[in-house]
Design a protein around this motif. Structure first.
Motif, PDB file in Angstrom:
ATOM      1  N   ASN A 157       0.823  -1.199   0.000  1.00  0.00           N
ATOM      2  CA  ASN A 157       0.000   0.000   0.000  1.00  0.00           C
ATOM      3  C   ASN A 157       0.863   1.257   0.000  1.00  0.00           C
ATOM      4  O   ASN A 157       0.576   2.222  -0.720  1.00  0.00           O
ATOM      5  CB  ASN A 157      -0.928   0.012   1.211  1.00  0.00           C
ATOM      6  N   ARG A 160       2.408   1.702  -3.445  1.00  0.00           N
ATOM      7  CA  ARG A 160       1.404   2.087  -4.447  1.00  0.00           C
ATOM      8  C   ARG A 160       0.879   3.506  -4.228  1.00  0.00           C
ATOM      9  O   ARG A 160       0.706   4.269  -5.181  1.00  0.00           O
ATOM     10  CB  ARG A 160       0.246   1.094  -4.426  1.00  0.00           C
ATOM     11  N   GLU A 161       0.658   3.899  -2.979  1.00  0.00           N
ATOM     12  CA  GLU A 161      -0.045   5.140  -2.689  1.00  0.00           C
ATOM     13  C   GLU A 161       0.858   6.313  -2.304  1.00  0.00           C
ATOM     14  O   GLU A 161       0.474   7.467  -2.512  1.00  0.00           O
ATOM     15  CB  GLU A 161      -1.065   4.911  -1.554  1.00  0.00           C
ATOM     16  N   GLN A 162       2.048   6.055  -1.746  1.00  0.00           N
ATOM     17  CA  GLN A 162       2.818   7.158  -1.180  1.00  0.00           C
ATOM     18  C   GLN A 162       4.261   7.282  -1.669  1.00  0.00           C
ATOM     19  O   GLN A 162       4.799   8.392  -1.707  1.00  0.00           O
ATOM     20  CB  GLN A 162       2.852   7.034   0.359  1.00  0.00           C
TER      21      GLN A 162
END
Length: 230
Positions: A157, A160-162
């Protein structure tokens, strides 16, 4: 104002890296100041920081992006420079160069900065007793650079996100643009960057950059002075 803010952010990011390098040198000087080898490393580090700040001032005068000239760079030699810059950290990164030259077209200062960021991140994510390995090899028409650590790792996560989101960071006092700038510059060079990581086991950043195709005369008598001396 948007352009000014972006310019200011990158300048501050560069200055933070230089300050961190000199601060680490000062910390180690308390313990190793009488060691002749450390004294040589210290002088080389100060000289490198001075040159980087001089170039930064030149970029501010000329316009940050307009100063991004490109040249033929030998990637093995450039990574030797990066490792020397980061050798004051712990763990000390270990470089395994490719057996053959890896000539690429890029801006030397910018590439040193973005690859240095990856190595520094690996060092900071790894315990002093851990390991940071950097390997280089040629694959088809590309140079493959891998930065591997056995540090704390990242979950899917976060990657992918940060990880590559600009102005987002988990570091105290961090700018949150290092990984973003690295990805964007690799893409600008028509390369690719991939990340694999496991929490508690470590991470690997793999960067593929297109090789410059050498003429036969260059293969027989390499002329890559720009990579070593700037």
């Amino acid at each position: 104002f948007e352009s000014f803010n972006r310019l200011s952010t990158y300048v501050v990011h560069d200055l933070k890296n230089i300050v961190a390098q000199l601060s680490l040198l000062l910390t180690n000087a308390q313990k190793h100041k009488h060691n002749p080898e450390f004294q040589e490393d210290m002088l080389a580090t100060i000289d490198n920081a001075t040159q980087r700040m001089t170039r930064l001032l030149g970029q501010l005068r000329a316009g940050y992006q307009s100063a991004q000239s490109v040249e033929t760079i030998e990637l093995n030699q450039l990574m030797e420079l990066v490792v020397r810059e980061k050798s004051q950290g712990s763990p000390v990164p270990h470089l395994t160069p490719a057996p053959q030259p890896l000539p690429i077209i890029a801006n030397k200062e910018r590439l040193v900065r973005v690859l240095g960021h990856l190595v520094q991140n690996a060092i900071e994510a790894t315990a002093p007793t851990g390991a940071v390995q950097i390997t280089l090899q040629a694959t088809d028409e590309h140079a493959l650079l891998c930065v591997t650590d056995n540090g704390k790792g990242m979950d899917e996560n976060f990657i992918r996100e940060q990880l590559f989101r600009p102005f987002a960071t988990t570091k105290s006092g961090g700018m949150g643009i290092g990984a973003y700038e690295c990805r964007e510059y690799v893409r600008e060079l028509k390369g690719e960057i991939q990340v694999s990581s496991t929490v508690g086991q470590g991470s690997t950043f793999s960067i593929s950059l297109p090789l410059r195709q050498l003429r036969q005369s260059e293969i027989e008598t390499p002329n890559l002075q720009g990579a070593a001396g700037g």
